[in-house]
Design an enzyme around this catalytic site. Structure first.
Site, PDB file in Angstrom:
ATOM      1  N   CYS A  85       0.904  -1.207   0.085  1.00 28.24           N
ATOM      2  CA  CYS A  85      -0.042  -0.150   0.174  1.00 28.24           C
ATOM      3  C   CYS A  85       1.148   1.145  -0.040  1.00 28.24           C
ATOM      4  O   CYS A  85       1.696   1.352   1.105  1.00 28.24           O
ATOM      5  CB  CYS A  85      -1.063  -0.093   1.299  1.00 28.24           C
ATOM      6  SG  CYS A  85      -1.869   1.496   1.644  1.00 28.24           S
ATOM      7  N   CYS A 104       0.084   3.771   2.540  1.00 31.42           N
ATOM      8  CA  CYS A 104       0.600   3.240   4.032  1.00 31.42           C
ATOM      9  C   CYS A 104       2.376   3.498   4.123  1.00 31.42           C
ATOM     10  O   CYS A 104       2.335   3.729   5.353  1.00 31.42           O
ATOM     11  CB  CYS A 104       0.236   1.877   4.141  1.00 31.42           C
ATOM     12  SG  CYS A 104      -1.230   1.145   3.799  1.00 31.42           S
TER      13      CYS A 104
END
Length: 102
Positions: free
Chosen positions: A26, A29
Protein backbone atom coordinates in the site's frame (compact mmCIF):
# COMPACT_ATOMS: atom_id res chain seq x y z
CA UNK A 1 -0.89 -11.40 15.49
CA UNK A 2 -3.60 -13.58 17.03
CA UNK A 3 -6.90 -11.90 17.78
CA UNK A 4 -6.51 -12.52 21.52
CA UNK A 5 -3.18 -10.71 21.59
CA UNK A 6 -4.72 -7.77 19.77
CA UNK A 7 -7.61 -7.66 22.23
CA UNK A 8 -5.20 -7.80 25.15
CA UNK A 9 -3.21 -4.89 23.70
CA UNK A 10 -6.16 -2.58 23.16
CA UNK A 11 -7.79 -3.49 26.49
CA UNK A 12 -4.69 -2.98 28.59
CA UNK A 13 -4.90 -0.33 31.27
CA UNK A 14 -2.56 2.62 31.11
CA UNK A 15 -1.62 4.35 27.92
CA UNK A 16 -3.77 4.70 24.79
CA UNK A 17 -3.03 2.44 21.81
CA UNK A 18 -2.85 3.78 18.26
CA UNK A 19 -3.44 1.00 15.72
CA UNK A 20 -2.31 1.31 12.10
CA UNK A 21 -4.05 -1.13 9.74
CA UNK A 22 -1.76 -1.37 6.71
CA UNK A 23 -0.35 -3.61 3.96
CA UNK A 24 3.19 -3.81 2.59
CA UNK A 25 1.97 -3.14 -0.98
CA UNK A 26 0.00 0.00 0.00
CA UNK A 27 1.55 3.30 -1.18
CA UNK A 28 -0.37 5.57 1.21
CA UNK A 29 0.58 3.19 4.06
CA UNK A 30 4.26 3.78 3.21
CA UNK A 31 3.59 7.53 3.34
CA UNK A 32 1.99 7.11 6.78
CA UNK A 33 4.88 5.05 8.26
CA UNK A 34 7.29 7.94 9.03
CA UNK A 35 4.39 10.04 10.37
CA UNK A 36 3.48 7.25 12.79
CA UNK A 37 7.12 6.87 13.78
CA UNK A 38 7.32 10.62 14.49
CA UNK A 39 4.16 10.57 16.64
CA UNK A 40 5.35 7.43 18.46
CA UNK A 41 8.62 9.19 19.33
CA UNK A 42 6.81 12.39 20.32
CA UNK A 43 4.57 10.50 22.78
CA UNK A 44 7.05 7.82 23.87
CA UNK A 45 5.98 6.45 27.23
CA UNK A 46 2.49 7.94 26.84
CA UNK A 47 1.22 6.14 23.71
CA UNK A 48 1.63 2.65 22.30
CA UNK A 49 1.66 2.39 18.48
CA UNK A 50 1.02 -0.98 16.85
CA UNK A 51 0.80 -1.98 13.21
CA UNK A 52 -1.62 -4.63 11.94
CA UNK A 53 -0.96 -6.09 8.48
CA UNK A 54 -4.43 -6.62 6.98
CA UNK A 55 -3.14 -9.38 4.70
CA UNK A 56 -1.80 -11.38 7.66
CA UNK A 57 -4.66 -10.50 10.05
CA UNK A 58 -7.83 -10.36 7.94
CA UNK A 59 -10.09 -11.38 10.85
CA UNK A 60 -8.98 -8.42 12.98
CA UNK A 61 -9.35 -6.04 10.03
CA UNK A 62 -12.83 -7.43 9.32
CA UNK A 63 -13.85 -7.19 12.99
CA UNK A 64 -13.07 -3.46 12.95
CA UNK A 65 -14.63 -2.98 9.50
CA UNK A 66 -11.43 -1.81 7.88
CA UNK A 67 -12.35 -1.29 4.24
CA UNK A 68 -9.54 1.00 3.12
CA UNK A 69 -5.95 1.30 4.23
CA UNK A 70 -4.29 2.91 5.96
CA UNK A 71 -6.90 3.05 8.70
CA UNK A 72 -5.93 4.37 12.12
CA UNK A 73 -7.83 3.61 15.31
CA UNK A 74 -7.09 5.02 18.74
CA UNK A 75 -8.11 2.95 21.77
CA UNK A 76 -7.89 3.54 25.50
CA UNK A 77 -8.74 0.65 27.84
CA UNK A 78 -10.59 -1.11 25.03
CA UNK A 79 -12.75 1.86 24.04
CA UNK A 80 -12.36 3.20 20.51
CA UNK A 81 -11.82 6.95 20.79
CA UNK A 82 -11.03 7.92 17.19
CA UNK A 83 -10.88 6.49 13.68
CA UNK A 84 -9.53 7.84 10.41
CA UNK A 85 -8.89 6.30 7.00
CA UNK A 86 -6.26 7.55 4.61
CA UNK A 87 -3.08 9.52 5.18
CA UNK A 88 -3.27 11.79 8.23
CA UNK A 89 -0.86 14.75 8.48
CA UNK A 90 1.55 14.52 11.43
CA UNK A 91 0.27 17.71 13.05
CA UNK A 92 -3.35 16.51 12.97
CA UNK A 93 -2.46 13.06 14.29
CA UNK A 94 -0.40 14.63 17.08
CA UNK A 95 -3.35 16.85 18.07
CA UNK A 96 -5.74 13.88 18.13
CA UNK A 97 -3.38 11.87 20.33
CA UNK A 98 -2.75 14.81 22.68
CA UNK A 99 -6.49 15.38 23.03
CA UNK A 100 -7.03 11.77 24.15
CA UNK A 101 -4.11 11.34 26.53
CA UNK A 102 -5.23 10.57 30.09
Amino acid sequence: MPKKSFQELINSPGMPVLVDFYADWCGPCKTMAPILQQVAQQYEGKLKVIKIDVDKNPAVAQQYRVQGIPTLLLFHQGKQLWRQSGVVPAQHLSQVVKQHLP
